[in-house]
Design a protein around this motif. Structure first.
Motif, short mmCIF file in Angstrom:
data_model
loop_
_atom_site.label_atom_id
_atom_site.label_comp_id
_atom_site.label_asym_id
_atom_site.label_seq_id
_atom_site.Cartn_x
_atom_site.Cartn_y
_atom_site.Cartn_z
N UNK A 20 10.66 6.39 -3.36
CA UNK A 20 9.46 5.67 -2.94
C UNK A 20 9.47 4.23 -3.47
N UNK A 21 9.37 3.26 -2.56
CA UNK A 21 9.29 1.87 -3.01
C UNK A 21 8.06 1.21 -2.41
N UNK A 22 7.36 0.52 -3.27
CA UNK A 22 6.14 -0.15 -2.82
C UNK A 22 6.51 -1.45 -2.10
N UNK A 23 5.81 -1.76 -0.99
CA UNK A 23 6.01 -3.06 -0.33
C UNK A 23 4.68 -3.51 0.27
N UNK A 24 4.68 -4.67 0.90
CA UNK A 24 3.44 -5.15 1.52
C UNK A 24 3.08 -4.25 2.70
N UNK A 25 1.78 -4.13 2.93
CA UNK A 25 1.32 -3.29 4.05
C UNK A 25 1.85 -3.82 5.39
N UNK A 26 2.05 -5.13 5.46
CA UNK A 26 2.50 -5.73 6.74
C UNK A 26 4.02 -5.77 6.84
N UNK A 27 4.71 -5.39 5.79
CA UNK A 27 6.16 -5.55 5.75
C UNK A 27 6.85 -4.72 6.83
N UNK A 28 7.92 -5.29 7.39
CA UNK A 28 8.77 -4.59 8.37
C UNK A 28 9.37 -3.33 7.76
N UNK A 29 9.60 -3.39 6.45
CA UNK A 29 10.29 -2.30 5.77
C UNK A 29 9.41 -1.05 5.62
#
Ligand code: ADP
Ligand code: MG
Length: 385
Positions: free
Chosen positions: A300-309
């Motif tokens: 599990x990796x945290x990223x921005x809610x809008x991120x493509x990832x």
């Protein structure tokens, strides 16, 4: 001298019909540190006491070194099995000093009392307790008593060391220190060790080999790394630490062998990912039923809610400061959540965040079950009966 232990199809039925062991079979090579891991009631203590000779097995066979110590006909008593035990409650003699408790373990070696006491002091020195050698158990803290028990177990140079949750009565800080001590002392002594615990982190930290017990059955045996990366069943996956579980549908073959392309269902607009096919799930390329995705915290990796990832988007329900980092609980649409999500910075509750999943740490299982994992474990157990 470290001995080999062979456990062969051992079954134990208690008077009253309680079937506590259902045929565990395994070999522990000399000098190996084996941890038996399982929830409360899975038969850990029963297995250890059967190996020790405190309980009689109902059927099966136990061999220590070259000696058959138990089968349908033979039952050697504990003192004839070349083993030592460390229990949760230490079991020290209250009327003997620390030093004499340790020396007592040498009684069957037929050495002079003076020499036994000298050896005992040497052993107490190795566990860092020489300065307290003349104290009685009541004058020692829990951790100190546990070290005396360990010194006593290790001094006789026995072939097999059996430990029944020896750290469970200690507080967190001492438990971690004692874990390190046990690990190094036992390995220095080169003893073959069977150590039981219900604590997955303790098991992984200590073991060369881990055996997972469920309802008296050995459901998996392997190195901690094997068990973490390829749990044999959903039960094993759950018991060895998940960030969460998601229902998914299979949308196609994976891009790498051993993987399937899956789409989480019931958690809003999520992106498909290539997840690893769990054991016992092979050959089912597109099962009609939804599958269950077991997600290791490491995936599990945290990223921005809008991120493509982002594979998933959720909202932070809890944020806990852990010193080195923060750990978040992220709630997903539909009520599922992911726990232990690592973040470098504090993220306020209610923040929308993206979650990127690493397919290698996401394992697919066929059995779709609902509810929190504890309840599902109960259910999984009931289904096995
Ligand atoms: P664990 O150590 O994994 O918690 P145990 O070996 O203590 O598990 O228990 C396994 C099962 O055997 C449980 O269902 C428990 O209730 C039962 N059991 C344990 N000891 C006895 C006993 N002396 N008589 C009857 N049943 C027992
Ligand atoms: Mg127990």
């Amino acid at each position: 001298m470290a001995e080999r232990l062979v456990v062969e199809d051992v079954s134990k039925v208690y008077p009253g019909g309680n079937h506590a062991l259902r045929g565990p079979t395994f070999t522990v090579d000399p000098g190996t540190f084996m941890v038996l891991l399982g929830p409360s009631g899975s038969g850990k203590t029963t297995l250890l006491r059967t190996i020790a000779g405190i309980e009689k097995l109902t059927s099966g066979r136990l061999v220590i070194g070259e000696t058959v110590v138990a089968d349908g006909r033979v039952h050697l008593p504990p003192e004839r099995r070349d083993l030592a035990m460390v229990f949760q409650d230490y079991a020290l003699w209250p009327h003997l000093s620390a030093r004499d408790n340790v020396a007592f373990a040498l009684r069957r070696h037929r050495i002079a009392r003076h020499d036994a006491r000298r050896h005992a002091l040497g052993m107490l020195e190795r566990v860092g307790l020489a300065h307290l050698a003349d104290r009685f158990p009541v004058q020692l803290s829990g951790g100190e008593q546990q070290r005396v028990a360990l010194a006593r177990a290790l001094i006789g140079d026995t072939g097999l060391l059996l430990c029944d949750e020896p750290l469970s009565n200690l507080d967190a800080d001492l438990r971690e220190r004692m874990r390190v001590e046990i690990s190094s002392l036992v390995r220095e002594a080169g003893a073959t060790t069977i150590y039981i615990t219900h604590d997955q982190l303790e098991a992984f930290a200590l073991a060369d080999q881990v055996g997972v017990l469920q309802d008296g059955e050995l459901v998996q045996l392997g190195t901690p790394e094997d068990i973490y990366s390829t749990p044999a069943t959903l039960f094993v996956a759950r018991f060895t630490g998940l960030a969460g579980e998601l229902e998914v549908s299979v949308v196609g073959p994976g891009r790498t062998p051993g993987h399937l392309e899956v789409q989480p269902v019931g958690v809003g607009g999520s992106r498909p990912l290539g997840a690893r096919i769990g054991a016992g799930t092979d050959g089912r390329d597109a099962p009609a039923a939804p599958m269950l995705l077991a997600i290791r915290p490491t995936a599990v990796r945290l990223c921005d809610a809008e991120s493509e990832a982002a594979h998933l988007v959720g909202s932070v329900q809890d944020t806990a400061f852990r010193g080195r980092h923060y750990e978040l609980v992220v709630g997903l649409p539909g009520g599922r959540r992911l726990t232990g999500v690592v973040s470098e910075r504090r993220v306020p509750r209610g923040t929308q965040v993206g979650i990127e999943l690493d397919g290698a740490g996401c394992i697919l299982f066929c059995e779709p079950e609902r509810g929190p994992s504890a309840a599902s474990d109960e259910q999984a157990r009931d289904e096995r009966r």
